[in-house]
Design an enzyme around this catalytic site. Structure first.
Site, short mmCIF file in Angstrom:
data_model
loop_
_atom_site.label_atom_id
_atom_site.label_comp_id
_atom_site.label_asym_id
_atom_site.label_seq_id
_atom_site.Cartn_x
_atom_site.Cartn_y
_atom_site.Cartn_z
N GLN A 181 -9.74 -2.20 -15.69
CA GLN A 181 -8.66 -2.09 -16.69
C GLN A 181 -9.13 -2.33 -18.12
O GLN A 181 -8.31 -2.30 -19.04
CB GLN A 181 -7.54 -3.08 -16.35
CG GLN A 181 -6.73 -2.70 -15.13
CD GLN A 181 -5.94 -1.40 -15.31
OE1 GLN A 181 -5.72 -0.93 -16.42
NE2 GLN A 181 -5.53 -0.79 -14.21
N HIS A 203 -10.70 7.32 -14.45
CA HIS A 203 -9.33 7.78 -14.74
C HIS A 203 -8.50 6.76 -15.50
O HIS A 203 -7.38 7.07 -15.92
CB HIS A 203 -8.63 8.27 -13.46
CG HIS A 203 -8.14 7.22 -12.52
ND1 HIS A 203 -6.84 6.80 -12.49
CD2 HIS A 203 -8.78 6.52 -11.55
CE1 HIS A 203 -6.69 5.89 -11.53
NE2 HIS A 203 -7.86 5.70 -10.96
N CYS A 327 6.46 -1.16 -1.37
CA CYS A 327 7.45 -0.75 -0.37
C CYS A 327 6.78 -0.65 0.98
O CYS A 327 5.90 0.18 1.18
CB CYS A 327 8.03 0.60 -0.75
SG CYS A 327 9.31 1.11 0.39
N1 PLP Z 1 -9.35 -2.28 -9.79
C1 PLP Z 1 -8.33 -2.35 -10.65
C2 PLP Z 1 -8.14 -3.59 -11.45
C3 PLP Z 1 -7.46 -1.27 -10.79
O1 PLP Z 1 -6.42 -1.36 -11.63
C4 PLP Z 1 -7.69 -0.12 -10.00
C5 PLP Z 1 -6.81 1.07 -10.13
O2 PLP Z 1 -5.65 1.07 -9.93
C6 PLP Z 1 -8.77 -0.10 -9.12
C7 PLP Z 1 -9.58 -1.19 -9.04
C8 PLP Z 1 -9.03 1.09 -8.25
O3 PLP Z 1 -9.58 2.14 -9.00
P1 PLP Z 1 -9.57 3.63 -8.39
O4 PLP Z 1 -8.19 4.15 -8.55
O5 PLP Z 1 -10.56 4.37 -9.23
O6 PLP Z 1 -10.00 3.53 -6.98
#
Ligand code: PLP
Length: 406
Positions: A181, A203, A327
């Site tokens: 993040q 992403h 959910c």
């Molecule tokens: N770690 C954190 C803190 C995330 O917010 C996310 C994504 O939602 C992930 C890991 C997982 O990343 P990815 O969607 O690329 O698998």
């Protein structure tokens, strides 16, 4: 695809791919589609662009390019670290992590527990912060890895990773941080932090889904989780997702250039949005401490109403945000992060996360602020939870639930 305008306040879930990033990746879908492992120049020219992207991302996090291994996502990087630390240290079967990690760590740890590993999930306080003394005390001679996220996806709380890395170093234990993040929002310097491993995902950084990375500090032992060809210098099998890796590199360049903006303009927008909601809507509360927090994230509890109802109403207005509920088979469970912070289920069920990004504008924030007081008061009017009414049912909803797992 919807034609109506979208007001996107869910940048912790995923981000818009930057137009410059799309431009950078298209040639690698259309023209330069060779396999980077091929010996002929149609392939090796592509490999050069993969290496250039590696350099750009290494520059973003203060690493050497050799320390970057591309993966398919943040989840894979997190899984790979845990697996590798157990495999390279066969006598060590304990993992130390926190109760508020992303499910990519929590669920994998739960699986490892079933396979005989011991896992300690450190608690957090009501502000979402860790007790570092407890962390220090919880490291054991058989601890294979300490894994603590840099910033929490639901609340934006930032953990003191530099101090945690120093504790781990003093005890000779490996340290991983899930920094998914953080890029574009915080200054990242792995050398300064002293982490052995770090996870990122493209992403969350205005690049496409389906590519992530694992930083592995030079000299630290690593065994691949995805085994196959000799790609990524033997650290991760599988033909590289070239176009997306190139895109990731371009996004890293843009993040470096726009970091100051994210920290000022986005922070100012987030603060204005948060303060206005807390002022205009009664019975609301910010979840987690004001600081240290990601500059884009605000998690707000709307008492006497369920988040799923809010999200459905906001969705009708073209507004995207996330709830703190997962959910499962028809029942709405409060998120594990809010539960770990000691937030009672009745309040946790009314928590909504707004996460801004560099494409948000003040006009979009105004649109949200214009509608949210009415949305909440209408829902409260109809809610069995409103003060003075007995609770007889729940707001039906759920199709939007669970989105905070992202
Ligand atoms: N770690 C954190 C803190 C995330 O917010 C996310 C994504 O939602 C992930 C890991 C997982 O990343 P990815 O969607 O690329 O698998």
């Amino acid at each position: 695809m919807t034609e109506r305008p979208t007001y996107y306040f869910d940048n912790n879930a995923t981000t818009r791919v930057a137009p410059e990033v799309v431009d950078a990746m298209i040639p690698f879908l259309r023209d330069f589609w060779g396999n980077p492992s091929s010996a002929y120049s149609f392939g090796s020219q592509v490999a050069r662009h993969v290496e250039a992207a590696r350099e750009k991302i290494a520059a973003l996090i203060g690493a050497d390019a050799k320390e970057i291994t591309f993966t398919s996502c943040g989840t894979e990087s997190n899984n790979a670290v845990l697996q590798s630390c157990l495999a390279t240290q066969p006598g060590k079967r304990h993992i130390l992590t926190t109760a508020v990690e992303h499910s990519a760590i929590i669920k994998h740890c739960e699986l490892l527990q079933k396979q005989g590993c011991e896992v300690t999930f450190l608690p957090v306080d009501s502000d979402g912060q860790l007790d570092l003394h407890l962390l220090d005390q919880s490291i054991r001679p058989d601890t294979a890895i300490v894994s603590v996220m840099w910033a929490n996806n639901e609340t934006g709380m930032i953990f003191p990773v530099e101090e945690i890395a120093a504790i781990c170093r003093s005890k000779g234990v490996l340290f991983h941080t899930d920094a998914t993040q953080t890029p574009g929002k915080l200054k990242l310097d792995v050398a300064e932090v002293g982490a052995d491993f770090l996870t990122l995902s493209a992403h969350k950084l205005h690049a496409p889904k389906g590519v992530g990375l694992l930083y592995i500090r030079q000299g630290v032992k690593f065994l691949p989780y995805v085994v196959g060809g000799h790609q990524e210098r033997g650290k991760r099998g599988g033909t590289e997702n070239v176009a997306s890796i190139v895109a990731f590199g371009r996004a890293a360049e843009l993040a470096q250039a726009h970091h100051a903006e994210e920290n000022t303009r986005v922070r100012a927008m987030r603060d204005r949005m948060e303060q206005s909601i807390l002022r205009a809507v009664p019975n609301t509360l910010r979840i987690g401490a004001k600081e240290p927090r990601l500059p884009n994230t605000s998690n707000i509890a709307f008492d006497f109403v369920e988040a799923e109802g809010i999200l459905l109403k906001l969705d009708e207005l073209g507004i995207c945000a996330s709830s703190g509920s997962a959910c499962t088979t028809g029942s709405l469970n409060p998120s594990h992060v809010l539960t770990a912070m000691g937030i009672k289920p009745a309040r946790a069920k009314g928590c909504v996360r707004f996460s801004l990004g560099c494409y948000n504008t003040d006009a979009e924030v105004d649109y949200l602020l214009t509608h949210i007081p009415r949305v909440i008061s209408e829902l409260r009017e109809a809610s069995p939870d409103k003060p003075g009414k007995t609770r007889t049912g729940r707001v039906a909803a759920a199709s939007l639930a669970g989105s905070l797992q992202k």
